[in-house]
Scaffold this motif. Structure first.
Motif, PDB file in Angstrom:
ATOM      1  N   LEU A  76      17.519  81.542  42.819  1.00 49.69           N
ATOM      2  CA  LEU A  76      16.127  81.186  42.576  1.00 49.69           C
ATOM      3  C   LEU A  76      15.312  82.449  42.347  1.00 49.69           C
ATOM      4  O   LEU A  76      15.568  83.481  42.984  1.00 49.69           O
ATOM      5  N   PRO A  77      14.326  82.389  41.478  1.00 48.10           N
ATOM      6  CA  PRO A  77      13.415  83.528  41.351  1.00 48.10           C
ATOM      7  C   PRO A  77      12.504  83.597  42.566  1.00 48.10           C
ATOM      8  O   PRO A  77      12.259  82.594  43.246  1.00 48.10           O
ATOM      9  N   VAL A  78      12.005  84.777  42.841  1.00 46.81           N
ATOM     10  CA  VAL A  78      10.996  84.915  43.893  1.00 46.81           C
ATOM     11  C   VAL A  78       9.747  84.175  43.436  1.00 46.81           C
ATOM     12  O   VAL A  78       9.289  84.350  42.299  1.00 46.81           O
ATOM     13  N   GLU A  79       9.214  83.307  44.279  1.00 48.05           N
ATOM     14  CA  GLU A  79       8.071  82.476  43.897  1.00 48.05           C
ATOM     15  C   GLU A  79       6.855  83.338  43.552  1.00 48.05           C
ATOM     16  O   GLU A  79       6.416  84.172  44.360  1.00 48.05           O
ATOM     17  N   TYR A  80       6.346  83.145  42.371  1.00 47.49           N
ATOM     18  CA  TYR A  80       5.154  83.859  41.925  1.00 47.49           C
ATOM     19  C   TYR A  80       3.948  83.408  42.728  1.00 47.49           C
ATOM     20  O   TYR A  80       3.682  82.202  42.846  1.00 47.49           O
ATOM     21  N   GLN A  81       3.234  84.356  43.281  1.00 49.55           N
ATOM     22  CA  GLN A  81       2.011  84.038  44.010  1.00 49.55           C
ATOM     23  C   GLN A  81       0.811  84.448  43.161  1.00 49.55           C
ATOM     24  O   GLN A  81       0.620  85.629  42.854  1.00 49.55           O
TER      25      GLN A  81
ATOM     26  N   ALA B  99       2.080  73.325  34.579  1.00 49.30           N
ATOM     27  CA  ALA B  99       2.987  74.362  34.082  1.00 49.30           C
ATOM     28  C   ALA B  99       2.517  75.754  34.460  1.00 49.30           C
ATOM     29  O   ALA B  99       3.262  76.728  34.299  1.00 49.30           O
ATOM     30  N   CYS B 100       1.283  75.866  34.945  1.00 50.58           N
ATOM     31  CA  CYS B 100       0.710  77.180  35.232  1.00 50.58           C
ATOM     32  C   CYS B 100       1.288  77.814  36.492  1.00 50.58           C
ATOM     33  O   CYS B 100       1.189  79.024  36.686  1.00 50.58           O
ATOM     34  N   LEU B 101       1.835  76.972  37.377  1.00 50.61           N
ATOM     35  CA  LEU B 101       2.309  77.457  38.666  1.00 50.61           C
ATOM     36  C   LEU B 101       3.733  76.979  38.896  1.00 50.61           C
ATOM     37  O   LEU B 101       4.280  76.205  38.108  1.00 50.61           O
ATOM     38  N   ASN B 102       4.323  77.396  39.983  1.00 49.37           N
ATOM     39  CA  ASN B 102       5.674  76.972  40.329  1.00 49.37           C
ATOM     40  C   ASN B 102       5.626  75.897  41.411  1.00 49.37           C
ATOM     41  O   ASN B 102       5.064  74.833  41.213  1.00 49.37           O
TER      42      ASN B 102
ATOM     43  N   GLU C   3       6.082  77.522  53.980  1.00 51.70           N
ATOM     44  CA  GLU C   3       5.231  78.673  54.270  1.00 51.70           C
ATOM     45  C   GLU C   3       4.136  78.876  53.228  1.00 51.70           C
ATOM     46  O   GLU C   3       3.202  79.663  53.454  1.00 51.70           O
ATOM     47  N   LEU C   4       4.213  78.168  52.092  1.00 48.67           N
ATOM     48  CA  LEU C   4       3.201  78.315  51.049  1.00 48.67           C
ATOM     49  C   LEU C   4       2.147  77.213  51.100  1.00 48.67           C
ATOM     50  O   LEU C   4       1.394  77.014  50.144  1.00 48.67           O
ATOM     51  N   ALA C   5       2.077  76.493  52.210  1.00 49.97           N
ATOM     52  CA  ALA C   5       1.170  75.349  52.310  1.00 49.97           C
ATOM     53  C   ALA C   5      -0.278  75.730  52.044  1.00 49.97           C
ATOM     54  O   ALA C   5      -1.036  74.940  51.457  1.00 49.97           O
ATOM     55  N   ASP C   6      -0.675  76.924  52.446  1.00 43.71           N
ATOM     56  CA  ASP C   6      -2.076  77.329  52.246  1.00 43.71           C
ATOM     57  C   ASP C   6      -2.423  77.490  50.764  1.00 43.71           C
ATOM     58  O   ASP C   6      -3.603  77.435  50.392  1.00 43.71           O
ATOM     59  N   SER C   7      -1.404  77.695  49.936  1.00 42.52           N
ATOM     60  CA  SER C   7      -1.642  77.864  48.493  1.00 42.52           C
ATOM     61  C   SER C   7      -1.366  76.589  47.699  1.00 42.52           C
ATOM     62  O   SER C   7      -1.482  76.601  46.469  1.00 42.52           O
ATOM     63  N   ASP C   8      -1.003  75.526  48.382  1.00 43.13           N
ATOM     64  CA  ASP C   8      -0.558  74.309  47.695  1.00 43.13           C
ATOM     65  C   ASP C   8      -1.723  73.599  47.009  1.00 43.13           C
ATOM     66  O   ASP C   8      -2.734  73.280  47.635  1.00 43.13           O
ATOM     67  N   VAL C   9      -1.561  73.329  45.725  1.00 42.29           N
ATOM     68  CA  VAL C   9      -2.564  72.574  44.961  1.00 42.29           C
ATOM     69  C   VAL C   9      -1.939  71.313  44.351  1.00 42.29           C
ATOM     70  O   VAL C   9      -2.495  70.743  43.409  1.00 42.29           O
TER      71      VAL C   9
ATOM     72  N   THR D 130       4.938  79.604  29.711  1.00 39.40           N
ATOM     73  CA  THR D 130       4.468  79.905  31.066  1.00 39.40           C
ATOM     74  C   THR D 130       5.648  80.174  31.981  1.00 39.40           C
ATOM     75  O   THR D 130       5.632  81.123  32.788  1.00 39.40           O
ATOM     76  N   ARG D 131       6.700  79.375  31.879  1.00 37.72           N
ATOM     77  CA  ARG D 131       7.889  79.584  32.709  1.00 37.72           C
ATOM     78  C   ARG D 131       8.520  80.947  32.442  1.00 37.72           C
ATOM     79  O   ARG D 131       8.986  81.624  33.366  1.00 37.72           O
ATOM     80  N   VAL D 132       8.566  81.344  31.162  1.00 37.18           N
ATOM     81  CA  VAL D 132       9.123  82.659  30.828  1.00 37.18           C
ATOM     82  C   VAL D 132       8.366  83.756  31.558  1.00 37.18           C
ATOM     83  O   VAL D 132       8.957  84.683  32.127  1.00 37.18           O
ATOM     84  N   LEU D 133       7.044  83.659  31.546  1.00 41.65           N
ATOM     85  CA  LEU D 133       6.222  84.701  32.172  1.00 41.65           C
ATOM     86  C   LEU D 133       6.313  84.666  33.697  1.00 41.65           C
ATOM     87  O   LEU D 133       6.156  85.707  34.349  1.00 41.65           O
ATOM     88  N   LEU D 134       6.581  83.494  34.260  1.00 42.73           N
ATOM     89  CA  LEU D 134       6.627  83.384  35.715  1.00 42.73           C
ATOM     90  C   LEU D 134       8.014  83.641  36.286  1.00 42.73           C
ATOM     91  O   LEU D 134       8.142  84.148  37.404  1.00 42.73           O
ATOM     92  N   ARG D 135       9.101  83.278  35.529  1.00 42.09           N
ATOM     93  CA  ARG D 135      10.424  83.243  36.147  1.00 42.09           C
ATOM     94  C   ARG D 135      11.485  84.063  35.437  1.00 42.09           C
ATOM     95  O   ARG D 135      12.553  84.259  35.985  1.00 42.09           O
TER      96      ARG D 135
END
Length: 886
Positions: free
Chosen positions: A553-558, A715-718, A748-754, A818-823
């Motif tokens: 897995l890629p490191v999740e983009y924040q 598509a903007c986020l992971n 652990e990413l619950a605070d950023s969840d949209v 977007t996926r290319v740029l994120l992952r």
């Protein structure tokens, strides 16, 4: 409706078809018994105006149970005589839902040793569909065949040992339903003999010729056994005139009801006023005698007592263990013997609850009793009715009928077959969603007691609600009994590949931030496994052939605050546009794959779309669609264990695969190939590999919400916009042959969840776009939507033009870019000149990663992302040419 009128039975002084015949010119012609067996009514059905109402079926007209049962049993004896004892013993009887389920069962009893199955409109989880067919004129057309024993309909195959199939319906009007059935079943299990059984045969000469020709075509003998024959004469324009007559009658009845209600309210108000004045006067006298004055406004109001309603009593039948409630999943001679032995005791329990019974030596109790069955549940209440006739003796008048889905106009006239109707909501959580149900000729019929018989699936809060069936019955009788037959739970014979115990779906909040009803994840939880690797390491390993992209897995983009603000603004701007696309694709799916599709989204980009489609169906149609997320991996195929789970719990033909968008169509091709391979390896057949997507800029699918390439904010986020779930993982040391593919839950990413914000923002625009969706869906359904594969051609051209020579490194469309740029490791971005705001987030991400954006013309997409070709960590590629690896 007078009590005398309701007690008229098979023979009436006034034929119960006169009202319709006089107004529409509909005529019944046939043998002398025909008008004794049938009356006429009008129904609210766009396909057929008239309804033939049987006096001996026990559906719309209450009739003695022994008369109803005897009609079917007698037909069965005639079939037994036709086939001969030996062939009758091997025959299989198939009845039609909903009206002929009890009749077919009685016919099977007349054959004595024949197993019985009836079609159903109630899908059952875990039971694989053995067949199905359509009833073109019906208000609810789809019939399912769900035998517990998958070999029940096989009948030994063609040849000397093949058994006869006996098809039973209440009426044989055109023969279309029978033709559809035989055609479907003959393709699966060819046989040499069919017997068609009906109470009445009303076919035209042309219809008869068609069946004869069809029998010759398939090389089978087809016999008919009916009680009466005739024809229905329908004048030109009868459908339109019938619909107009129904509308006029309903409008008149609504006005009469409204006037009566106003009169009742006025009478109640007057009675309440009189009672209140009497109470106030009495209290004033008491206060005066006590030397007190009651404060104004404190007097207790006196209200009229509720209208008389019969008490409702539950009676325990002690239904015999192991005996099915009917033939939905098959009913064998052994079941029949067990039921026959138990019927007298069950009837005695009902008689005791009613307060009478000949066997108990008691003559007291209600004299006129209705046993009321429930839609497809006709045989169990019918047999309870015949046993109750014996239990209560000749002094009691027992009648039998059932509730129904069929909407029919009621007219209180002796020359009309449906005198009254009760309307109540469905109470068995039907597969096609909530709706009205009906009980005819019960209200005002003078029944001393009603015994309502339902199966346990239908013993729900809706049944007991203030507007439910029991409450509707109570004002029209002195006593209501509720008898519940346990719904039979079949034990399906497992597929060879289902011998292993299949895992269960994961649901929120334990896995994902979505609500548990939003989606079931057909994944295994790998949240505690370290799977992330730096993007550059992953890209080098993937392109060198050292690893597959699904093995890590890629490191999740924040997102930065700036990018997060951009997402929020983009969501608000595009919410209505997305809502339109969601509505359009959902309406298309419901129209072409309904009435109750099973949504299966391709994790994870398809999952937010699947949730939104489910919400649209619930918001606009009251449908509670099942939704699951499944893993598919390019080059590795789809999760076969997940497909087996779906086939074990749903009809594969109902499964609709859902994705977010198409790029060049790689996943579309991957899914089609994977389904073919799955079936070839022995997996359950019937899955449709077509994908339904929100946006189809690549022209790769038939079912889509739009073909525009625009910004879909999911598509903007992971994971933070996809329920906090990672992309899926397939690695041999983690996923066994009977395991689901893997995924991680980033708690652990619950605070950023949209994820919830995205869903709620789009769903809030559903009502706003409903009109546009209706128009767009109609246009799409009428349009040529054949895939053009325009996107694939563009990708091949770009791959060669930029010296990449690998279409997998060309990612077209806003979502894929977007996926290319994120992952992945992006090389450059091709942006369509003048694409505008849809690419704002693309430009921001590209700037953050130092990736050039090249403005180009003649691009079928808003943008295309190019992955760094032949990547090594020392490669640059800034000169715009393909880079050879070091």
């Amino acid at each position: 409706m007078s009590e005398r009128a309701t007690r008229e039975e098979t023979v009436n002084v006034v034929w119960s078809g006169n009202w319709v015949a006089e107004r529409l010119g509909v005529a019944l012609e046939g043998d002398g018994e025909l008008q004794e067996l049938l009356g006429l009514a009008l129904r609210r059905n766009p396909k057929r105006a008239h309804l033939l109402v049987s006096n001996v079926l026990g559906k719309h007209v209450p009739q003695r149970p022994s008369v109803v049962y005897g009609a079917g049993y007698g037909l069965g004896e005639r079939v037994r005589e036709l086939l001969g004892e030996q062939e009758a013993r091997r025959a299989v009887v198939l009845g039609y839902a909903e009206t002929a389920t009890g009749l077919g069962h009685a016919v099977a009893d007349g054959l004595r040793d024949a197993p019985y199955l009836h079609s159903t409109r109630r899908p059952v989880a875990g039971v694989r569909q053995a067949g199905g067919f359509e009833e073109s004129h019906s208000h609810a057309t789809s019939h399912l065949l769900l035998p517990e024993d998958g070999e029940l309909l096989a009948g030994g195959g063609p040849g000397a040992d093949a058994s006869a199939l006996v098809l039973v319906d209440d009426e044989f009007s055109t023969g279309n339903t029978v033709l559809n059935t035989v055609r479907a079943l003959h393709a699966l299990h060819p046989r040499e003999r069919y017997v068609i059984v009906a109470l009445v045969d009303m076919r035209s000469a042309g219809d008869r010729d068609r069946l004869t020709a069809f029998a010759a075509e398939i090389g089978a003998r087809v016999d008919l056994v009916t009680r009466s024959t005739g024809t229905v004469t329908l004048p030109d324009g009868v459908l339109e005139r019938g619909q107009a007559l129904v509308a006029a009658q309903e409008a008149e009845q609504a006005e009469q009801t409204e006037q009566a209600e106003r009169a009742r309210q006025a009478e109640r108000a007057e009675q309440a006023g009189q009672a209140e004045r009497a109470v106030l006067a009495e209290r004033a006298g008491q206060a005066e005698r006590a030397g007190q004055t009651e404060p104004a406004g404190q007097a207790e109001r006196v209200h009229e007592a509720d209208h008389h309603a019969a008490p409702i009593t539950r009676v325990d039948l002690d239904w015999p263990a192991g005996v099915p409630d009917g033939g939905r999943h098959g009913f064998t001679p052994a079941h029949r013997a067990a039921l026959e032995a138990a019927l007298p005791a069950m009837a005695d329990r009902i008689a005791a609850a009613l307060g009478g019974g000949a066997r108990q030596g008691r003559a007291q109790g209600p004299r006129r009793v209705l046993v009321l069955g429930f839609e497809e549940l006709m045989y169990a209440p019918l047999r309870l009715g015949t046993a109750l006739e014996a239990a209560l003796g000749p002094d009691a008048e027992i009648r039998y009928s059932t509730t129904t889905r069929s909407p029919v106009l009621a007219v209180d006239d002796p020359g009309y077959a449906i005198r009254t109707r009760l309307v109540f909501p469905a109470h068995d959580d039907p597969a096609d969603g909530p709706g009205d149900r009906y009980a005819y000729n019960v209200a005002g019929a003078g029944f001393d007691a009603v015994v309502a018989v339902v199966d346990s699936t239908a013993d729900t809060p809706e049944l007991h609600a203030p507007e439910g069936l029991l409450a509707r019955l109570a004002p029209h009788t002195g006593q209501v009994l509720l008898a519940v037959v346990p719904s039979y739970t079949p034990t399906p014979v497992p597929h060879a590949q289902e011998s292993a115990v299949l895992p269960e779906p994961l649901r929120g909040p334990d896995f994902s931030s979505y609500a548990p009803e939003d989606v079931g994840w057909l994944l295994q939880d790998l949240s505690d496994t370290e799977l992330e690797a730096p993007t550059e390491e992953r890209e080098e390993a993937i392109q060198s052939g050292g690893a597959h992209y699904a093995e890590s897995l890629p490191v999740e983009y924040q997102p930065s605050p700036e990018y997060q603000a951009l997402f929020t603004a983009a969501l608000e701007t595009s919410a209505a546009r997305i809502a339109r696309a969601v509505g359009t694709v959902t309406e298309t799916v419901l129209a072409e794959r309904g009435p109750r599709p099973v949504l299966v989204s391709l994790a994870r980009a398809g999952t937010p779309v699947g949730v939104l489609m489910r919400r649209w169906a619930r918001h606009r149609h009251g449908l509670d669609l099942s939704h699951y997320a499944i893993s598919i991996v390019r080059g590795r195929g789809i999760d076969a264990t997940a497909l087996r789970w779906l086939a074990a719990h749903h009809d594969p033909a109902d499964v609709v695969f859902v994705d977010g968008w198409t790029g060049k169509g790689a996943i579309t091709r991957e899914l089609a190939a994977a389904i073919t391979e799955f079936e070839a390896s022995g997996g359950p057949a019937g899955f449709d590999p077509e994908i339904s997507v929100l946006a189809d800029p690549g022209g790769c699918v038939r079912t889509y919400g739009t073909r525009e390439d625009f910004l879909i904010p999911s598509a903007c986020l992971n994971s933070t916009v996809s329920g906090l779930i990672s992309r899926t993982v397939l690695r041999a040391d983690l996923v066994g042959p009977d395991d689901f593919h893997g995924g991680k839950f980033y708690r652990e990413l619950a605070d950023s969840d949209v994820s919830g914000l995205f869903l709620d923002t789009v769903a809030a625009r559903f009502d706003e776009v409903a009109g546009q969706v209706e128009d767009e869906a109609k246009e799409l359904l009428a349009a040529d939507r054949a895939p053009t594969w325009e996107g694939w051609a563009a990708v091949e051209r770009i791959s060669e033009e930029y010296g990449i020579h690998d279409v997998n490194l060309v990612k077209p469309g806003v979502g894929e870019t977007t996926r290319v740029l994120l992952r992945r490791v992006p090389w450059k971005i091709l942006a369509k000149r003048g694409a505008g705001a849809d690419l704002t987030h693309i430009r921001l991400l590209a700037e953050q990663r130092g990736v050039p954006v090249e403005e180009v013309d003649d691009l079928p997409y808003s943008c295309v992302g190019l992955i760094h070709p032949r990547f090594t960590r020392g490669a640059t590629g800034a000169d715009g040419k393909a880079v050879q690896g070091a």
